[in-house]
Design a protein around this motif. Structure first.
Motif, PDB file in Angstrom:
ATOM      1  N   ILE B 145      -5.742   4.685 -19.698  1.00 14.70           N
ATOM      2  CA  ILE B 145      -5.235   4.455 -17.991  1.00 14.70           C
ATOM      3  C   ILE B 145      -4.488   3.204 -18.132  1.00 14.70           C
ATOM      4  N   HIS B 147      -2.882  -0.447 -16.306  1.00 12.53           N
ATOM      5  CA  HIS B 147      -3.599  -1.443 -15.927  1.00 12.53           C
ATOM      6  C   HIS B 147      -2.342  -2.103 -14.964  1.00 12.53           C
ATOM      7  N   LEU B 149      -1.010  -4.861 -15.249  1.00 11.33           N
ATOM      8  CA  LEU B 149      -0.062  -5.647 -16.137  1.00 11.33           C
ATOM      9  C   LEU B 149       0.360  -4.702 -17.368  1.00 11.33           C
ATOM     10  N   ASN B 152      -0.889   2.421 -20.194  1.00 10.70           N
ATOM     11  CA  ASN B 152      -1.811   2.580 -21.185  1.00 10.70           C
ATOM     12  C   ASN B 152      -2.519   1.611 -22.076  1.00 10.70           C
ATOM     13  N   MET B 153      -2.822   0.490 -21.134  1.00 11.44           N
ATOM     14  CA  MET B 153      -3.423  -0.639 -21.893  1.00 11.44           C
ATOM     15  C   MET B 153      -4.922  -0.378 -22.472  1.00 11.44           C
ATOM     16  N   ILE B 154      -5.546   0.418 -21.508  1.00 10.72           N
ATOM     17  CA  ILE B 154      -7.023   0.663 -21.490  1.00 10.72           C
ATOM     18  C   ILE B 154      -7.138   2.071 -22.202  1.00 10.72           C
ATOM     19  N   GLY B 155      -7.947   2.316 -23.096  1.00 13.45           N
ATOM     20  CA  GLY B 155      -8.077   3.776 -23.464  1.00 13.45           C
ATOM     21  C   GLY B 155      -8.775   3.864 -24.759  1.00 13.45           C
ATOM     22  N   ALA B 156      -8.816   5.069 -25.477  1.00 16.58           N
ATOM     23  CA  ALA B 156      -9.330   5.299 -26.823  1.00 16.58           C
ATOM     24  C   ALA B 156      -8.695   6.473 -27.558  1.00 16.58           C
ATOM     25  N   LYS B 322       2.638  -2.719 -26.099  1.00 13.68           N
ATOM     26  CA  LYS B 322       1.736  -2.533 -27.117  1.00 13.68           C
ATOM     27  C   LYS B 322       2.436  -2.712 -28.646  1.00 13.68           C
TER      28      LYS B 322
END
Lengths: 365, 365
Positions: B145, B147, B149, B152-156, B322
């Protein structure tokens, strides 16, 4: 110092167990390949140990971000997890930042999940500062947060690079939390290590006095027991479920009373007492074994009765637990001290009796 | 129908590519071992295809939960992800529930992350219904998902059990979104498959007419190209970064303009034009190759200029991407058509020129 090497396929890592480990930064430095480090702790633990961890890392040239979260199981939520992401992103932490969890199980679980999810995965290190997290969260890679509809419902399996279990941090632990940790220690004896159970019966006074040698032994043996089970079953499809001894009842107590009213370890202790009681009523566990089990928990200053939630409410709460499969509640029950088994078709009448009789009104304290 | 088998260690799975695949439930049924299935879609796709997927599963005895989310990149947030968890928990979905992502990249990324995180991981199936998601999200296991800021900063990293790319679903795709998908198709030619680039130059009219045979070929070849790179580098430490051709600039455009103003594929197209332009100014890419690249994108009705954000803002936004390592922005640049390389030390003056000159005021439409 004791060392336990876990080898779970790609994810081998050591657990170091001993006194004054925080004072030896050379133990973790080889496991930090990044220049950025973020230490996640809480308002209770940070004043005690944050600088002890952060200072030598800075001295070694690392850029160290300190993230201090509110303390308590009720903060094991997405909102608090997001404070970690906010801090990492605001500090422009990159994909190779190493996260260090410095605190108890809540900090370990949330930091581990943050590490698993931040930029799809960054390395992390566990420094558990409570007895419960030293014997429980150190092994198995379970990370996650709670959801209003259930505990630990959102998370990941994610392994640390190294775990540092410093016995010295246990000296600052309040008695109630310390006892809660002993619940999980007792669990390992009860579910699969009869010899350890006997050792605990004899050494509970030393453990209660927080004797370092006794603690090192108990933590090492607990981690070793857990590792043996986890290694056989990394994704929790089979025998690993035995580690949930006491947890089906325990989670219901925690959820039913509101997270944070009972400590997790206290709920697990009461849950183990309920599981032992049920096993006894089923004729599997002898009255003498039940008595020994309850006595050991009482010696550890743990509750041996669950909260009085009402049988119906217990069943409702237990039905939404992760251990449910095809609608049937699966219990971990005891054949004897040192032997637990999964059992799905529990007699409803016996269960009802346990839920009505092995309960009390008073809160643990 | 074409079939591509991905073999990424433990996580082998097939991608099926063809027309009218949704009408053949036997294709996915063998991959659903659970009795509970949750199909996650959005308000645009669900009215078109939800019942087509759900009905035969119910017919086969599955209990099917339909979860319909709002449509749009701006909903790729924790709040929307949590709607999935809420629905799963309210329906008491167990640890073996299979999640099916039915929609474009946003649905695929969010459902994949929900599957990775729900009870620490449940199986999932991808049914990408946009060209972009068919050639991009089908391979590589990236889920997550946004963020506030960063994207795609949070995921797996989490792999599906099977991917079903049904060409027929592309017939309902708006022109603008279809072109955005072609951006990623062109990317595979540009970064590593010169022969495919030439094929695209010749077959763009057929692709724009949504000719099924041309589409099957283009989707298969794109997935094959991506798979080749991902297989060599599952955790994105090396060559996989080449797949980010156009994305460093593109993410800055998306973030700078506000998510959803530019489509992801449009931003990637403009980003590829900027990367090609920069490569040309550096003397790597010839003027003729730059012209061919821009011409192919224009033939696909894609923008070849970025948003006019200002050079400083671009650099600021690109620094939080990233791909940043040790503070240096790493670009994917072009040596020639069919050969991309990573490059960190870009001449600031040349970069400045691209950021000022390869931009325009108009929005894509």
């Amino acid at each position: 110092m004791q060392r336990l090497d876990l080898d779970l396929g790609n994810d081998a890592y050591p657990i170091l167990i001993g006194a004054d480990l925080l004072a030896q930064p050379d133990l973790i430095l080889p496991y930090i390949r990044s220049s950025q480090v973020a230490i996640v702790s809480n308002t209770t633990v940070a004043p005690l140990y944050m600088s002890k961890v952060a200072k030598p890392l800075r001295h070694a040239g690392k850029s160290v971000l300190e993230i201090v979260l509110p303390d308590g199981e009720e903060f094991k939520t997405w909102e608090t997890l997001n404070l970690i992401f906010d801090a990492l992103l605001r500090a422009r932490c990159e994909r190779k930042v190493t996260l260090i969890a410095l605190g108890g199980g809540v900090i370990g679980d949330m930091t581990g999940f943050a590490a698993a999810s931040y930029q799809r995965g960054v390395p992390f290190i566990q420094i558990p500062t409570t007895l419960l997290s030293q014997v429980d969260s150190s092994v198995g890679g379970k990370t996650g947060i709670n959801h209003p509809l259930g505990k630990n419902m959102i998370g990941a399996f994610y392994q640390p690079r190294i775990v540092l279990a410093d016995m010295s941090t246990l000296n600052t632990l309040p008695d109630r939390e310390y006892s809660a940790g002993l619940a999980e220690v007792i669990k390992y004896g009860l579910l699969g290590d009869c010899e350890f159970f006997c050792w605990l019966e004899q050494n509970m006074p030393a453990l209660l006095a927080r004797d370092t040698a006794a603690l090192e032994y108990a933590v090492h043996r607990s981690c070793w027991n857990k590792a043996k089970i986890v290694a056989a079953d990394e994704r929790e499809s089979g025998v690993r479920a035995l580690l949930n001894l006491g947890h089906t009842f325990g989670h219901a107590i925690e959820a039913g009373m509101g997270y944070g009213v009972w400590l997790h370890g206290e709920a697990v202790a009461a849950g183990m007492a309920m599981a032992a009681d049920l096993s006894c009523r089923m004729g599997w566990f002898s009255a003498e074994e039940l008595a020994r089990t309850l006595a050991l928990m009482q010696a550890a200053k743990l509750p041996v009765k669950g909260a009085r939630l009402g049988a119906q409410r217990y069943i409702e709460l237990m039905s939404s637990d992760k251990k449910v499969e095809a609608g049937t509640i699966r219990f971990v029950l005891l054949k004897r001290i040192g032997e637990a088994v999964m059992h799905a078709n529990v007699d409803a009448g016996l269960l009802q009796k346990v839920l009505e009789q092995r309960v009390a009104d008073e809160l643990p304290a």
